[in-house]
Structure formats: structure tokens, C-alpha cells
Design an enzyme around this catalytic site. Structure first.
Site, mmCIF file in Angstrom:
data_model
loop_
_atom_site.group_PDB
_atom_site.id
_atom_site.type_symbol
_atom_site.label_atom_id
_atom_site.label_comp_id
_atom_site.label_asym_id
_atom_site.label_seq_id
_atom_site.Cartn_x
_atom_site.Cartn_y
_atom_site.Cartn_z
ATOM 1 N N GLU A 15 0.819 -1.208 0.000
ATOM 2 C CA GLU A 15 0.000 0.000 0.000
ATOM 3 C C GLU A 15 0.857 1.265 0.000
ATOM 4 O OE1 GLU A 15 -4.056 -1.566 2.120
ATOM 5 O OE2 GLU A 15 -2.428 -1.041 3.469
ATOM 6 N N CYS B 59 3.454 8.537 1.260
ATOM 7 C CA CYS B 59 4.005 7.599 2.234
ATOM 8 C C CYS B 59 4.202 6.263 1.520
ATOM 9 C CB CYS B 59 3.035 7.458 3.415
ATOM 10 S SG CYS B 59 3.561 6.246 4.652
ATOM 11 N N CYS C 74 6.414 -7.053 6.861
ATOM 12 C CA CYS C 74 7.493 -6.560 7.719
ATOM 13 C C CYS C 74 7.869 -7.657 8.695
ATOM 14 C CB CYS C 74 7.032 -5.327 8.496
ATOM 15 S SG CYS C 74 8.347 -4.540 9.467
ATOM 16 N N CYS D 118 6.255 -5.642 15.429
ATOM 17 C CA CYS D 118 5.783 -4.750 16.502
ATOM 18 C C CYS D 118 4.324 -5.102 16.801
ATOM 19 C CB CYS D 118 5.910 -3.291 16.087
ATOM 20 S SG CYS D 118 7.625 -2.823 15.724
ATOM 21 N N CYS E 82 1.271 -2.916 15.465
ATOM 22 C CA CYS E 82 1.275 -2.499 14.055
ATOM 23 C C CYS E 82 0.701 -3.607 13.177
ATOM 24 C CB CYS E 82 2.702 -2.177 13.616
ATOM 25 S SG CYS E 82 2.853 -1.781 11.857
ATOM 26 N N GLY F 177 6.785 -2.060 6.064
ATOM 27 C CA GLY F 177 8.165 -2.509 6.045
ATOM 28 C C GLY F 177 9.122 -1.651 6.841
ATOM 29 N N CYS G 246 -1.113 5.525 10.265
ATOM 30 C CA CYS G 246 0.107 4.883 10.762
ATOM 31 C C CYS G 246 -0.235 3.548 11.417
ATOM 32 C CB CYS G 246 0.785 5.739 11.821
ATOM 33 S SG CYS G 246 1.168 7.382 11.277
HETATM 34 N N1 SAH Z 1 9.289 0.304 10.171
HETATM 35 C C1 SAH Z 1 9.475 1.745 10.196
HETATM 36 C C2 SAH Z 1 8.597 2.434 9.186
HETATM 37 C C3 SAH Z 1 7.114 2.389 9.497
HETATM 38 S S1 SAH Z 1 6.634 3.984 9.992
HETATM 39 C C4 SAH Z 1 9.247 2.246 11.606
HETATM 40 O O1 SAH Z 1 8.839 1.465 12.443
HETATM 41 O O2 SAH Z 1 9.524 3.404 11.897
HETATM 42 C C5 SAH Z 1 5.096 3.693 10.727
HETATM 43 C C6 SAH Z 1 4.988 4.408 12.039
HETATM 44 O O3 SAH Z 1 3.695 4.123 12.609
HETATM 45 C C7 SAH Z 1 6.010 3.910 13.033
HETATM 46 O O4 SAH Z 1 6.420 4.950 13.856
HETATM 47 C C8 SAH Z 1 5.191 2.914 13.809
HETATM 48 O O5 SAH Z 1 5.729 2.627 15.064
HETATM 49 C C9 SAH Z 1 3.865 3.618 13.892
HETATM 50 N N2 SAH Z 1 2.749 2.723 14.209
HETATM 51 C C10 SAH Z 1 2.685 1.397 14.055
HETATM 52 N N3 SAH Z 1 1.494 0.924 14.441
HETATM 53 C C11 SAH Z 1 0.782 1.994 14.854
HETATM 54 C C12 SAH Z 1 -0.536 2.155 15.346
HETATM 55 N N4 SAH Z 1 -1.344 1.122 15.502
HETATM 56 N N5 SAH Z 1 -0.927 3.398 15.668
HETATM 57 C C13 SAH Z 1 -0.103 4.462 15.479
HETATM 58 N N6 SAH Z 1 1.129 4.368 15.014
HETATM 59 C C14 SAH Z 1 1.583 3.144 14.707
#
Ligand code: SAH
Length: 371
Positions: free
Chosen positions: A85, A98, A105, A109, A112, A168, A340
Site C-alpha cells: 500500500e 508515504c 514486515c 511490533c 502495528c 516494512g 500509521c
Molecule cells: N518500520 C518503520 C517504518 C514504518 S513507519 C518504523 O517502524 O519506523 C510507521 C509508524 O507508525 C512507526 O512509527 C510505527 O511505530 C507507527 N505505528 C505502528 N502501528 C501503529 C498504530 N497502531 N498506531 C499508530 N502508530 C503506529
């Protein structure tokens, strides 16, 4: 594929053609964002050959639009099957794309959606770059109605910023991500300060970025200020614990003299307490880092809730009182799972689906590529 080829590769492909063709095709593809078929300055037979030998990588499956047209999420399928996406966001003063750097990935986490679904494969340079080119074209197409100049490159919807914050972990696909950064910078003309790489904290990648040849922005997804909690939220922390991460961040700041930002998704009663703000402020102040708070967006695999609006503002206020520079990220696109942490490359039921200008299709319809 089309955007995987560099200038030398294109020159090799065009051997036998007049030398100026290379520049002509390159400028058409990148400068003007045309498809091979639209390269009208190039002979038709050559256009057809380019189209044939350099197919595009992304097949558009659905396009979901929200925020009164200001946010668009694209779901693409790759040639070998994986889906990714891309999100296009118009703001008053800028237009941001974005992009995803991997299909899925491996970082896992917990909060996420991409991490919950697991890793499929790395994206190629062309697959990363094409997301920006295609989003740019889509933004342009949807605004041609009010364009008075007819000059696509000066239109209001020029892509000003690209954030590597889609699916990713960019630093787990470092070389291709960096080659894509160069393509966006050198050929699409996006300034390095308008490119942001976000990482979960892959220390060797941060060390490479500290000596890289373009001053892009770095964002680090911190989310926790102690190892116990961070191990749980962001499992890569077991490999690169806070001390090593913060040391790499410190070296990065010293070497580059650039400001780093920390992302912090606020999770109710998990990392939104007074003590969390105090610890985060200590870290941010040490590094003179900016903090970007992200209200947690809901994902299917994580039961814990995001902090309330009040709590988000109180947390921000707390940080500010401690001298930290804070912003709160908006929850753009959360109703179409484009915010995000919500990208997981499945089709949305009930979202406004649109392909082409104003044509609505059933959410489940998979449209084959035109080429
Ligand atoms: N893998 C990289 C790039 C992804 S950026 C990274 O982790 O930075 C996506 C951002 O959204 C990251 O800061 C991630 O931690 C955040 N994120 C992930 N799940 C989320 C959620 N459920 N709500 C808000 N932010 C989230």
C-alpha cells in the site's frame, strides 16, 4: 521493471538509437512523470518497445479516498503476488506520499498491522520509486479539472515530500531504499530535507545513514523509554537495546548536525503516564530531538486502546513543559485503514473505492492491469 532501470541501463537498452534519446526518455519518465505510451516526443515503435521490455511493477487493485479527497490509499499487487500500500496526502502547504519499502514486515511490533501480518519480501528500487510516480500521476489526474495552466509540473499537486513510513522497515532493505532516495532526489527533484526515513531502530542502518551522501531526515520509532517495555512493544529492541540505539542516535546527531525525531504511539496506560513523559523528555532533551506523538490507531491484532484525546494533549503538554519540541501527528486516513500502523494490504469493505476519475467499483473487484 521500468523504474528499476538506471540511466546506464536505459542507455544500454537504447544502444543504436540517437544518443539524445536516453535523456529524452528519462526526462519524460521522471521529470514529467509520463508513461512510456505517453512519450510523444519518442517514435511510436520505440515507445512500444519500452512498454514491452520495461513493464511497470505495480498493478492498481483499489484506491480508497477519504478526508474530502485529501487522503488516498492505493492498494497495489506486485507481479509475483504480494500486495503493498501507498498513501497520498494533500495538506495546505505540501503533498506527501508515504511509501512502503517491503511487502510485509519482519519486525513484528505488536501494535502495528503490518508487523502482525509478517514479512513477504523486499521491494526493489523500482517498486519503491513507482509508488511515488504513480501517486503523483493520480494526484495530477484528479486535479486536471481545475488546472488552468495545463502545466503538470507546476500544478498545485506537485509531490513535495516523501516519507518512508509505509509497510516494512526501510533500514532492513537499506541499499534499495537508499537507491530509491537518490532516484527521488536526483530525478524527481525532491529535496533531501523533504525525504524522511523512519526506522524501528535498526542500529547498523542508522550508522550508515549518519555517513550517507544526502541529508535526509531520520525518524526513530521509540515508543518506550525502558528496555522492558520496549522489548515487548518493539521486539527488535532485544537485538538493539535502548543504550545501543541511543548511542547510534547520538553519533548520528553529532556527525550530521541534523535534528532527529522520535515517534511515540500513545497507548492507554502502557506508555502514556507521567513517568513515561519524564523519561522520554530526558532522552529527547539529551539529543535535542523532536517528538512526534501518534495517537494509537486501531489494528485487528492488538486489543489495547489508544490514549484518549485528553491524555494525548496532557502528555504533549508535559513534554513541552520539560522543554521538548512536540507535535501531534494527525490520524489521516484512519477510516480507510490508511493511518500509521494500519497498512496490511487487504481490501477494505465499506470504504469509498475509486479507480480512475470518479468511477466506483465494488471493493472486491480486482482489476487487471491495462498493460
Ligand atoms: N518500520 C518503520 C517504518 C514504518 S513507519 C518504523 O517502524 O519506523 C510507521 C509508524 O507508525 C512507526 O512509527 C510505527 O511505530 C507507527 N505505528 C505502528 N502501528 C501503529 C498504530 N497502531 N498506531 C499508530 N502508530 C503506529
Amino acid at each position: 521493471t521500468l523504474y528499476d532501470v538506471d540511466r546506464a541501463g536505459l542507455a544500454a537498452l537504447l544502444a543504436g538509437e540517437p544518443a539524445y534519446r536516453v535523456e529524452q526518455v528519462w526526462e519524460g519518465l521522471y521529470g514529467q512523470g509520463r508513461e512510456p505510451a505517453e512519450l510523444t516526443t519518442v517514435p511510436k515503435a520505440l515507445r512500444a518497445r519500452l512498454d514491452e521490455e520495461l513493464p511497470t511493477a505495480l498493478t492498481e487493485i483499489t484506491r480508497s479516498v477519504t478526508d474530502d479527497g485529501a487522503t488516498t490509499k492505493f492498494l497495489w499487487s506486485l507481479d509475483d503476488g504480494p500486495h503493498i500500500e501507498t498513501v497520498l496526502m494533500h495538506y495546505d502547504d505540501r503533498t506527501t506520499v508515504c511509501v512502503s519499502t517491503q511487502a510485509g514486515c519482519a519486525m513484528a511490533c505488536s501494535f502495528c498491522a503490518t508487523g502482525q501480518a509478517g514479512f513477504e519480501r523486499q521491494l526493489s528500487v523500482g517498486e519503491i520509486v513507482e509508488q511515488v510516480v504513480r501517486a503523483r500521476r493520480a494526484g495530477r489526474d484528479s486535479t486536471t479539472g481545475d488546472s488552468t495552466t495545463g502545466d503538470s509540473t507546476t500544478g498545485a499537486r506537485r509531490i513535495s515530500n516523501v516519507v518512508f513510513m509505509g509497510m516494512g522497515e526501510p533500514l532492513a532493505n537499506y541499499d534499495r531504499t537508499w537507491a530509491a532516495v537518490h532516484r527521488l532526489h536526483d530525478d524527481l527533484g525532491i529535496g533531501a530535507r523533504h525525504l524522511t526515513i523512519s526506522t524501528v531502530g535498526v542500529v547498523p542502518g542508522i550508522r550508515r545513514l549518519a555517513v550517507a551522501d544526502l541529508p535526509v531526515n531520520l525518524a526513530v520509532s521509540l515508543h518506550a523509554a525502558d528496555d522492558e517495555l520496549r522489548d515487548e512493544l518493539v521486539p527488535i529492541n532485544r537485538r538493539y537495546p535502548l543504550a545501543s540505539l541511543l548511542e547510534a542516535c547520538g553519533d548520528y546527531v553529532t556527525r550530521t548536525r541534523r535534528r532527529l525525531s522520535f515517534e511515540w504511539a500513545l497507548i492507554s496506560d502502557v506508555n502514556d503516564r507521567f513517568e513515561d513523559a519524564a523519561r522520554l523528555a530526558g532522552i529527547a532533551n539529551d539529543l535535542r530531538a523532536h517528538v512526534n506523538l501518534i495517537p494509537l490507531n486501531p489494528t485487528p491484532g492488538y486489543a489495547v486502546r489508544g490514549s484518549s484525546r485528553n491524555r494525548v494533549h496532557a502528555f504533549a503538554g508535559d513534554l513541552r513543559r520539560r522543554g521538548v519540541n512536540v507535535t501531534i501527528r494527525d490520524t489521516r486516513g484512519s477510516d480507510i485503514d490508511a493511518a500509521c500502523g494500519q497498512l496490511r494490504a487487504v481490501q477494505q469493505r465499506g470504504a469509498v473505492q475509486q479507480r480512475g476519475a470518479g468511477h466506483h467499483h465494488a471493493p472486491v473487484a480486482i482489476r487487471p492491469s491495462a498493460r
